[in-house]
Scaffold this motif. Structure first.
Motif, PDB file in Angstrom:
ATOM      1  N   TYR A   1       0.835  -1.202   0.000  1.00  0.00           N
ATOM      2  CA  TYR A   1       0.000   0.000   0.000  1.00  0.00           C
ATOM      3  C   TYR A   1       0.874   1.258   0.000  1.00  0.00           C
ATOM      4  O   TYR A   1       0.647   2.187  -0.782  1.00  0.00           O
ATOM      5  CB  TYR A   1      -0.924  -0.012   1.224  1.00  0.00           C
ATOM      6  CG  TYR A   1      -1.751   1.237   1.361  1.00  0.00           C
ATOM      7  CD1 TYR A   1      -2.977   1.345   0.729  1.00  0.00           C
ATOM      8  CD2 TYR A   1      -1.295   2.308   2.123  1.00  0.00           C
ATOM      9  CE1 TYR A   1      -3.744   2.499   0.842  1.00  0.00           C
ATOM     10  CE2 TYR A   1      -2.055   3.463   2.241  1.00  0.00           C
ATOM     11  CZ  TYR A   1      -3.267   3.558   1.596  1.00  0.00           C
ATOM     12  OH  TYR A   1      -4.018   4.702   1.705  1.00  0.00           O
ATOM     13  N   ASN A   2       1.866   1.306   0.865  1.00  0.00           N
ATOM     14  CA  ASN A   2       2.707   2.503   0.990  1.00  0.00           C
ATOM     15  C   ASN A   2       3.689   2.676  -0.170  1.00  0.00           C
ATOM     16  O   ASN A   2       3.977   3.800  -0.571  1.00  0.00           O
ATOM     17  CB  ASN A   2       3.493   2.477   2.302  1.00  0.00           C
ATOM     18  CG  ASN A   2       2.647   2.835   3.496  1.00  0.00           C
ATOM     19  OD1 ASN A   2       1.663   3.554   3.395  1.00  0.00           O
ATOM     20  ND2 ASN A   2       3.024   2.315   4.653  1.00  0.00           N
TER      21      ASN A   2
ATOM     22  N   ASN B   1       3.682   0.899  -3.394  1.00  0.00           N
ATOM     23  CA  ASN B   1       3.320   0.574  -4.779  1.00  0.00           C
ATOM     24  C   ASN B   1       1.952   1.065  -5.228  1.00  0.00           C
ATOM     25  O   ASN B   1       1.570   0.795  -6.362  1.00  0.00           O
ATOM     26  CB  ASN B   1       3.376  -0.951  -4.987  1.00  0.00           C
ATOM     27  CG  ASN B   1       4.743  -1.505  -4.694  1.00  0.00           C
ATOM     28  OD1 ASN B   1       5.751  -0.966  -5.117  1.00  0.00           O
ATOM     29  ND2 ASN B   1       4.776  -2.587  -3.938  1.00  0.00           N
ATOM     30  N   ARG B   2       1.220   1.749  -4.382  1.00  0.00           N
ATOM     31  CA  ARG B   2      -0.146   2.124  -4.707  1.00  0.00           C
ATOM     32  C   ARG B   2      -0.302   3.623  -4.876  1.00  0.00           C
ATOM     33  O   ARG B   2      -0.423   4.351  -3.892  1.00  0.00           O
ATOM     34  CB  ARG B   2      -1.081   1.651  -3.584  1.00  0.00           C
ATOM     35  CG  ARG B   2      -1.015   0.155  -3.291  1.00  0.00           C
ATOM     36  CD  ARG B   2      -2.013  -0.615  -4.115  1.00  0.00           C
ATOM     37  NE  ARG B   2      -3.322  -0.056  -4.001  1.00  0.00           N
ATOM     38  CZ  ARG B   2      -4.160  -0.278  -2.983  1.00  0.00           C
ATOM     39  NH1 ARG B   2      -3.850  -1.066  -2.018  1.00  0.00           N
ATOM     40  NH2 ARG B   2      -5.344   0.304  -2.980  1.00  0.00           N
ATOM     41  N   PRO B   3      -0.293   4.132  -6.110  1.00  0.00           N
ATOM     42  CA  PRO B   3      -0.480   5.576  -6.308  1.00  0.00           C
ATOM     43  C   PRO B   3      -1.889   6.019  -5.904  1.00  0.00           C
ATOM     44  O   PRO B   3      -2.842   5.256  -6.035  1.00  0.00           O
ATOM     45  CB  PRO B   3      -0.259   5.780  -7.801  1.00  0.00           C
ATOM     46  CG  PRO B   3      -0.079   4.449  -8.413  1.00  0.00           C
ATOM     47  CD  PRO B   3      -0.102   3.412  -7.350  1.00  0.00           C
TER      48      PRO B   3
ATOM     49  N   THR C   1       2.728   7.340  -4.855  1.00  0.00           N
ATOM     50  CA  THR C   1       2.431   6.446  -3.733  1.00  0.00           C
ATOM     51  C   THR C   1       2.583   7.252  -2.438  1.00  0.00           C
ATOM     52  O   THR C   1       3.245   8.309  -2.435  1.00  0.00           O
ATOM     53  CB  THR C   1       3.399   5.258  -3.699  1.00  0.00           C
ATOM     54  OG1 THR C   1       4.706   5.734  -3.382  1.00  0.00           O
ATOM     55  CG2 THR C   1       3.396   4.482  -5.014  1.00  0.00           C
TER      56      THR C   1
END
Length: 170
Positions: A142-143, A145-147, A155
């Motif tokens: 989540y921190n 790889n997730r824009p 991210t």
């Protein structure tokens, strides 16, 4: 609720519940920095008292610094004498949302929705150890790889790093 304009201005926290395949319940304490949308902690355990919450917050503060404000609901763990004393000792303001108004804690509520949909609802946990391992891997993903569209499609980690670099240059 206004969006903070710097890291550690406001952290939000809440609990999410789930169960192991044998029916034993566990809870997860989620802590989010409202500015960067970083998930600072996902603490899974069968019992998370007010004392445990304050110990986890102390650990976060050691590595990150103190928030100005923490926002939460009025759960018994979060209104306990342990939390109230901790606030007095640390000087951190704790803001309780109105009962039945979860949107007053929108950042962590939004996070919890993603966490539940993408991790908890998708995984059958057989042991608490397994749950902790999978939950930590999800947090890292989540921190890192997730824009987020609200962060200019960066991210949370990239956004926080960019902010730190800008603050150092100023």
């Amino acid at each position: 609720m206004l969006v903070p304009d710097q890291p550690n201005e406001r952290w939000s926290l809440d609990f999410v519940s789930d169960a192991l395949t044998d029916g034993r319940r566990f809870r997860v304490l989620a802590v989010v920095d409202d500015y960067s949308r970083e998930c600072l902690a996902l603490v899974a355990d069968t019992s998370l008292s007010g004392h445990r919450v304050t110990r986890e917050l102390d650990e976060l503060i050691k590595g990150r610094g103190k928030p100005n404000t923490i926002v939460s609901d009025n759960g018994t763990e979060l209104t306990s004498m342990a939390v109230l004393k901790w606030c007095q000792d640390t000087g951190i303001e704790w803001h309780y949302i109105q009962p039945g108004k979860p949107m007053q804690n929108a950042f962590v509520e939004s996070f919890n929705g993603s966490f539940r949909d993408e991790c908890l609802n998708e995984t059958l946990f057989t042991t608490l150890r397994e749950a902790k391992t999978i939950i930590q891997k999800w947090k890292e993903d989540y921190n890192l790889n997730r824009p987020h569209s609200s962060l200019g499609n960066l991210t949370p980690n990239e956004f926080a790093l960019k902010t730190n670099l800008q603050n150092m240059a100023a």
